[in-house]
Write an enzyme that holds these catalytic residues in place. Structure first.
Site, mmCIF file in Angstrom:
data_model
loop_
_atom_site.group_PDB
_atom_site.id
_atom_site.type_symbol
_atom_site.label_atom_id
_atom_site.label_comp_id
_atom_site.label_asym_id
_atom_site.label_seq_id
_atom_site.Cartn_x
_atom_site.Cartn_y
_atom_site.Cartn_z
ATOM 1 N N SER A 71 1.007 -1.347 0.102
ATOM 2 C CA SER A 71 -0.115 -0.223 0.037
ATOM 3 C C SER A 71 1.010 1.315 -0.068
ATOM 4 O O SER A 71 1.644 1.318 -0.999
ATOM 5 C CB SER A 71 -0.939 -0.065 1.226
ATOM 6 O OG SER A 71 -2.057 0.712 1.084
ATOM 7 N N GLU A 95 -8.892 -5.236 -4.331
ATOM 8 C CA GLU A 95 -8.358 -4.077 -3.504
ATOM 9 C C GLU A 95 -9.492 -3.396 -2.534
ATOM 10 O O GLU A 95 -9.839 -4.067 -1.538
ATOM 11 C CB GLU A 95 -7.743 -2.928 -4.227
ATOM 12 C CG GLU A 95 -6.483 -3.379 -5.049
ATOM 13 C CD GLU A 95 -5.468 -3.702 -3.959
ATOM 14 O OE1 GLU A 95 -5.423 -3.505 -2.786
ATOM 15 O OE2 GLU A 95 -4.442 -4.036 -4.387
ATOM 16 N N HIS A 114 -7.785 -5.425 -0.334
ATOM 17 C CA HIS A 114 -6.581 -4.794 0.163
ATOM 18 C C HIS A 114 -6.182 -5.399 1.265
ATOM 19 O O HIS A 114 -6.882 -5.582 2.467
ATOM 20 C CB HIS A 114 -7.026 -3.418 0.353
ATOM 21 C CG HIS A 114 -5.546 -2.376 0.382
ATOM 22 N ND1 HIS A 114 -4.728 -2.210 -0.737
ATOM 23 C CD2 HIS A 114 -5.274 -1.606 1.374
ATOM 24 C CE1 HIS A 114 -3.764 -1.222 -0.388
ATOM 25 N NE2 HIS A 114 -4.225 -1.028 0.787
#
Length: 443
Positions: free
Chosen positions: A187, A299, A355
């Site tokens: 990230s 995600e 994610h």
């Protein structure tokens, strides 16, 4: 851990923990604490320890306030001023074995939060497989990334560069090879990896790079954001104004003011660390460093049908997946090569490959705290073993087993956990644009 372990390093004597299979050294300061006059200044290398440093407890975190009450990754906040610290997990010392490759891990958290002390970043599986793992803390939010007059830009990146210098100078004492350092992150941590790779300042500091669900997050704060933040705090949006506010208060205000903006602070181009935007820097720098990068299939959105998953206008594609072919295209002529992966396993909890859900697989830590809440009670151990083995192999030799990517339609990639397919499958075109109207993928 059952005892203590003492190591003599160029930085001084460090006392950590010793277990049956590994050694652990926590909270080692690599820079002076960024307090007082140092709060908005470039990091200063930590003075050599004059007494044995106690590295048996986790170091302080820059995060004072998490992004939300509940986060997928367990992210403890630890009080203290010495936030510029790192931790080392290393094998037990046995005679004079060959030095091992090193993985330096940068946590995520939108450049606003996150914690290097998360149990999801435990290094025991890497140590088992002959890798020294280092986790690094750096300044976040306003303190690390706000573009303020009279303040060096990209302080958070400058922290990471200094941490890499510390690793190069000291890691041999822990059994690591200073010439075989791979910098990796997820990230915002993955975005930091791309920024370091694109920076002329990164040259020579690492040998490999891994970006998990990162992107080109170098647009700077939204128009008027710092002014709104100053109004919220009742101070001028300047170094002097923010210096009068404790970091916790500033972090809470940032989270209150950012609203629907996913990214409000992060690296900015235009200084000596990032002279040009990251995408342009990747075309000019780091071509001798192999890059492994990819994203999860969903995600931040987990549609339940294949048509929805291919929509192409989602946050997933705009912020994360599009960065993969763009980075490959920028590095098309890099001799060291670029490789892509896509994590497709749908968690029964979220209904998709969300994610952060790939992290316990890449770290081979399906037994870590918080994993059942994110992945359910029976995530596939075989998939974790294969993904972790691929990452370990990259750290060891920098050459994945599948084909290189060049940013063109039909690029090769490795898929992990796609329903109806083998757990690990080599394929092509995973990152193609929805409408491939030109050779180079659309941004």
């Amino acid at each position: 851990m059952t005892g203590t372990e003492t190591v003599a390093t160029p930085a001084g004597t460090i006392v950590g923990l010793r277990g049956a299979r590994m050694r652990r050294f926590l909270g080692i300061p690599y820079a002076e604490a960024p307090t007082g006059a140092r709060r908005f200044a470039a990091p200063v290398p930590r003075a050599r320890f004059t007494h044995p440093f106690d590295a048996t407890r986790p170091g302080a975190t820059a995060q004072r306030v998490p992004l939300s009450a509940t986060t997928t990754v367990p992210e403890p906040s630890i009080a203290g001023d010495d936030i510029l610290n790192l931790a080392v997990d290393a094998p037990l010392a046995h005679g004079t074995p060959a030095p091992l490759p090193v993985l330096v891990w940068i946590h995520g958290g939108g450049f606003l939060a996150g914690s290097p002390a998360s149990p999801w970043y435990d290094g025991r599986s890497f140590v088992r497989d002959g890798v020294v793992r280092v986790t690094v803390g750096h300044r976040l939010g306003v303190d690390g990334f706000a573009p303020l007059d009279g303040v060096p830009a990209n302080l958070g990146l400058r922290d990471l560069l200094l941490a890499l210098d510390w690793v190069r100078e000291n890691i041999a004492a822990f059994g690591g090879d200073p010439e075989r350092i791979t910098v990796a992150g997820q990230s915002a941590g993955g975005a930091a990896v791309l920024a370091l790779l694109s920076s002329p300042a990164g040259r020579g500091r690492f040998r490999g790079a891994v970006c998990l669900s990162g992107g080109f997050f170098d647009a700077g704060p939204p128009d008027g954001f710092l002014e709104r933040l100053g109004d919220r705090l009742g101070v001028a949006p300047t170094r002097a104004g923010f210096l009068g506010c404790p970091p916790e208060r500033v972090q809470r205000a940032v989270l209150d003011v950012r609203g629907d903006d996913a990214l409000v602070l992060g690296p900015v181009a235009g200084d000596d660390v990032l002279p040009v935007p990251v995408a342009d820097g990747l075309a000019a720098h780091g071509h001798d460093v192999p890059l492994l990068l990819g994203a999860t299939g969903d995600e931040f959105d987990t549609p339940s049908d294949p048509v929805g998953r291919a929509a192409g206008t989602r946050v997933t594609d705009t912020l994360f997946r599009s960065a993969c072919p763009r980075a490959a295209a920028a590095r098309r002529h890099a001799p060291a090569g670029t490789w892509l992966y896509s994590f497709e396993w749908p968690s029964p909890v979220s209904g998709g490959s969300a994610h952060c859900t790939d992290l316990p697989f890449f770290f081979d830590l399906l037994d870590a705290p918080g994993v059942p809440e994110a992945l359910g009670t029976d995530p596939p151990a075989g998939l974790a073993a294969r993904m972790h083995a691929d990452l370990v192999a990259f750290v060891h030799d920098g050459t994945p087993a599948w084909g290189r990517a060049t940013g063109r339609t039909g690029d090769p990639a490795r898929e992990y956990g796609r329903p109806g397919a083998p757990q690990v499958a080599d394929t092509t075109g995973v990152f193609d644009p929805v409408v491939p109207d030109r050779e180079e993928p659309a941004c």
